[in-house]
Scaffold this active site. Sequence first.
Site, PDB file in Angstrom:
ATOM      1  N   HIS A 105       0.816  -1.044   0.068  1.00 13.49           N
ATOM      2  CA  HIS A 105       0.056  -0.125   0.067  1.00 13.49           C
ATOM      3  C   HIS A 105       0.809   1.222  -0.093  1.00 13.49           C
ATOM      4  O   HIS A 105       2.005   1.290   0.735  1.00 13.49           O
ATOM      5  CB  HIS A 105      -0.743   0.059   1.205  1.00 13.49           C
ATOM      6  CG  HIS A 105      -1.725   1.221   1.269  1.00 13.49           C
ATOM      7  ND1 HIS A 105      -2.917   1.579   0.281  1.00 13.49           N
ATOM      8  CD2 HIS A 105      -1.898   2.374   2.130  1.00 13.49           C
ATOM      9  CE1 HIS A 105      -3.419   2.512   0.600  1.00 13.49           C
ATOM     10  NE2 HIS A 105      -2.908   3.004   1.494  1.00 13.49           N
ATOM     11  N   SER A 106       0.557   2.136  -0.631  1.00 14.83           N
ATOM     12  CA  SER A 106       1.366   3.491  -0.960  1.00 14.83           C
ATOM     13  C   SER A 106       2.675   3.342  -1.128  1.00 14.83           C
ATOM     14  O   SER A 106       2.808   2.475  -2.302  1.00 14.83           O
ATOM     15  CB  SER A 106       1.241   4.178   0.557  1.00 14.83           C
ATOM     16  OG  SER A 106       1.902   5.475   0.455  1.00 14.83           O
ATOM     17  N   CYS A 107       3.468   3.684  -0.731  1.00 13.47           N
ATOM     18  CA  CYS A 107       5.095   3.422  -0.957  1.00 13.47           C
ATOM     19  C   CYS A 107       5.265   1.947  -0.926  1.00 13.47           C
ATOM     20  O   CYS A 107       6.292   1.571  -1.583  1.00 13.47           O
ATOM     21  CB  CYS A 107       5.890   4.244   0.167  1.00 13.47           C
ATOM     22  SG  CYS A 107       5.827   6.063  -0.202  1.00 13.47           S
TER      23      CYS A 107
END
Length: 264
Positions: A105-107
Amino acid sequence: MVIHARSHATETSAGLVVESPFIWRARRPGHRHQLVCFPQAGGGAGAFTDWVHGLPADIEVIAVQLPGRQNRILEDAATEVGPLVRTLAQALRPVLDGPFSFFGHSCGALLAFELALALQARGGPRPAHLFLSGQASPVPFRDRPQLHGLSDEDFRAEVLRLGGFDEELAEDEDAMEALLPPVMDDFTLWEQHVMPVDARLDVPITALVGESDSRAPRAEMETWGAHTDTAFELRVYPSGHFYLFEPGLSSELLEFIAATVLEP
């Protein structure tokens, strides 16, 4: 939720256990699949604690713990992606014992993608599936305004706008002083990294996003399809950047992941 590190790894049904600096795992003897989870910017392995009980017993959860957060808070954060990916490949080698998939998730989605590329380049083992959440693919990510150069005040405002901290925590100055630096470290790491914009995987990719996520608009999430030579799917959830931690949506997400990785 923060999980305290233990002095040694033990089998437990309670949740994730620290097995090495980089690996937290909830051992499930007889599992059919392993799900390796990469947390959001500034997040730790403990973000996936509830997933242990939200997934069926056939799936063993492994959460990646990076330096500079939770039980590794006193360590320096990673400053280069290449060495981090090589270290993670080594750390995961003795843990993976059969079919596995990545969720990031995300980075964490960028890290999952880079690690999958590295494993493919080595000839395996490679994940059976990539679940990439709340993160634009390399080209739009490269072209968007960078956050790591913002002032502390502006960076904090941007992070809070995404909804990563509840209101009570956001008003606690001491807490925010401790929690924001790891988020900044991750944005600095990835915004200074040259992403492989033409790289392709021989692995199915599912992109997942909240419909109101300003950091990962639907059109940008769809571009993940250019990075696989096999199947691609986009799934949109009725929420924002942190849809995956909302109780109802989390259950729906985990049901989808389980059905995908355990299908005959």
